[in-house]
Design an enzyme around this catalytic site. Sequence first.
Site, PDB file in Angstrom:
ATOM      1  CD  GLU A  21      42.115  55.723 -30.417  1.00  0.00           C
ATOM      2  OE1 GLU A  21      43.018  55.050 -30.936  1.00  0.00           O
ATOM      3  OE2 GLU A  21      42.347  56.637 -29.609  1.00  0.00           O
ATOM      4  CG  ASN A  27      36.797  57.887 -26.290  1.00  0.00           C
ATOM      5  OD1 ASN A  27      36.249  58.990 -26.279  1.00  0.00           O
ATOM      6  ND2 ASN A  27      38.058  57.711 -25.923  1.00  0.00           N
ATOM      7  CG  HIS A  32      43.696  63.814 -28.915  1.00  0.00           C
ATOM      8  ND1 HIS A  32      44.295  64.210 -27.723  1.00  0.00           N
ATOM      9  CD2 HIS A  32      43.151  62.602 -28.681  1.00  0.00           C
ATOM     10  CE1 HIS A  32      44.120  63.250 -26.822  1.00  0.00           C
ATOM     11  NE2 HIS A  32      43.433  62.270 -27.371  1.00  0.00           N
ATOM     12  CD  GLU A  83      41.319  60.100 -25.281  1.00  0.00           C
ATOM     13  OE1 GLU A  83      42.346  60.315 -25.954  1.00  0.00           O
ATOM     14  OE2 GLU A  83      40.806  58.981 -25.164  1.00  0.00           O
ATOM     15  CG  ASP A 137      45.539  67.012 -26.292  1.00  0.00           C
ATOM     16  OD1 ASP A 137      45.032  66.839 -27.422  1.00  0.00           O
ATOM     17  OD2 ASP A 137      46.268  66.160 -25.748  1.00  0.00           O
TER      18      ASP A 137
HETATM   19  O1  9MR Z   1      48.222  59.528 -22.994  1.00  0.00           O
HETATM   20  C1  9MR Z   1      48.499  58.209 -23.417  1.00  0.00           C
HETATM   21  C2  9MR Z   1      50.002  58.043 -23.537  1.00  0.00           C
HETATM   22  O2  9MR Z   1      50.636  58.190 -22.288  1.00  0.00           O
HETATM   23  C3  9MR Z   1      50.306  56.684 -24.140  1.00  0.00           C
HETATM   24  O3  9MR Z   1      51.693  56.568 -24.353  1.00  0.00           O
HETATM   25  C4  9MR Z   1      49.539  56.535 -25.446  1.00  0.00           C
HETATM   26  C5  9MR Z   1      49.788  55.205 -26.102  1.00  0.00           C
HETATM   27  O4  9MR Z   1      49.204  55.147 -27.373  1.00  0.00           O
HETATM   28  O5  9MR Z   1      48.146  56.676 -25.194  1.00  0.00           O
HETATM   29  C6  9MR Z   1      47.822  57.946 -24.743  1.00  0.00           C
HETATM   30  O6  9MR Z   1      46.429  58.112 -24.615  1.00  0.00           O
HETATM   31  C7  9MR Z   1      45.657  57.902 -25.789  1.00  0.00           C
HETATM   32  C8  9MR Z   1      44.296  57.448 -25.350  1.00  0.00           C
HETATM   33  O7  9MR Z   1      44.413  56.308 -24.527  1.00  0.00           O
HETATM   34  C9  9MR Z   1      43.380  57.160 -26.511  1.00  0.00           C
HETATM   35  N1  9MR Z   1      43.299  58.285 -27.418  1.00  0.00           N
HETATM   36  C10 9MR Z   1      44.570  58.846 -27.826  1.00  0.00           C
HETATM   37  C11 9MR Z   1      45.433  59.172 -26.615  1.00  0.00           C
HETATM   38  C12 9MR Z   1      46.735  59.829 -27.049  1.00  0.00           C
HETATM   39  O8  9MR Z   1      47.501  58.931 -27.806  1.00  0.00           O
END
Ligand code: 9MR
Length: 349
Positions: free
Chosen positions: A162, A203, A239, A268, A270
């Site tokens: 990101e 990513n 997402h 990722e 969903d």
């Molecule tokens: O799934 C992850 C969640 O448990 C954490 O609290 C969160 C913190 O920002 O990050 C989530 O995973 C993220 C991923 O690492 C990067 N892309 C977005 C995902 C959803 O926020």
Amino acid sequence: MAHRHALAALAAFATAGLVLTAVPASADGGRRPAKTLGELAAAKDRYFGAATDVVGLADAEYARQLAHEFNSTTAGNELKWYATEPQQGVFDFTLGDQVVHFARKNNMVFRGHTLMWHNQLPDWLTNGAWTADQLRAILKNHITQEVRHYRGKAYSWDVVNEPFNEDGTYRDTIFYRILGPGYIADAFRWAHEADPHAKLYLNDYNVEYIGPKSDAYHALVKSLKAEGVPIHGMGFQGHLALQYGYPTTLQENLQRFADLGVDVAITELDIRMLLPATDDKLATQAKWYADVTKACLAVRRCVGITLWGHTDKYSWIPAFFPGEGAALPYDENLNPKPAYYAIRDALSQ
Ligand code: 9MR
């Protein structure tokens, strides 16, 4: 370098006992119908995975389902900087190792997520007043230690997660502020030195469709490749949300990155909705899951799809988007939803 399909590349891992030693769909010449998403994807030379957190692995039924149905996984949080280097120079891979062990035990491809991003950084790092030289040394050491620890065990790494804003400009992170945009090329070079066989990815989210953000990545990948930086893939997080519409340019977008000479992956996935979930919404969601799957299958260098968790039981969505949820192909009771069957159909075509 000549293109290698994901599973061809993974065969090297399989000889090390890591992945895909059991691929029933092809192993029996296709006589026995493949049943799981992982088996169906493997028959298409791809993986179909789901992320997990270590806490979930203590849930026996959940863990059994993850291992049975999917042929790839990644750690949702355990390999992020706050977890792996909680104090400067003090590394802790205990939790990450548990997820990697689970993946190896179950012959699953393991994606490493993530070496660096602007969230979930340890306080010592964000609170420090670093010079460029100091921060560069910190970043190099972090990447080197982590990638070396999982050398030969991680099929791929999300090296930089990101780094761009929605308009395609560089996100104002501690790394960008102090090191300038060159930190990205450096990160890839250091990761490559630490594990020359790992596939190295950028990513991000909101890059599934063609627009300013994905355009910026396209330009970056192109210039990194031109400079000889070891970048091997672009990750499209996926997402998605029903209320914002389907990214209709997904396949075309995946293809234009593949045409630059890198692998592409949905990393990722969903698909959330405004609650309550109705039959109509679940049907639309199922179609979207099928469409994403078909888009990946239609692009030769799309190596696989990873769900961001496989069940609504442990999804990150309700906590981050109040009033939204039901985003995954299995419900809170671990029962398959219409999306599960739609993915299976799409993988079977
Ligand atoms: O799934 C992850 C969640 O448990 C954490 O609290 C969160 C913190 O920002 O990050 C989530 O995973 C993220 C991923 O690492 C990067 N892309 C977005 C995902 C959803 O926020």
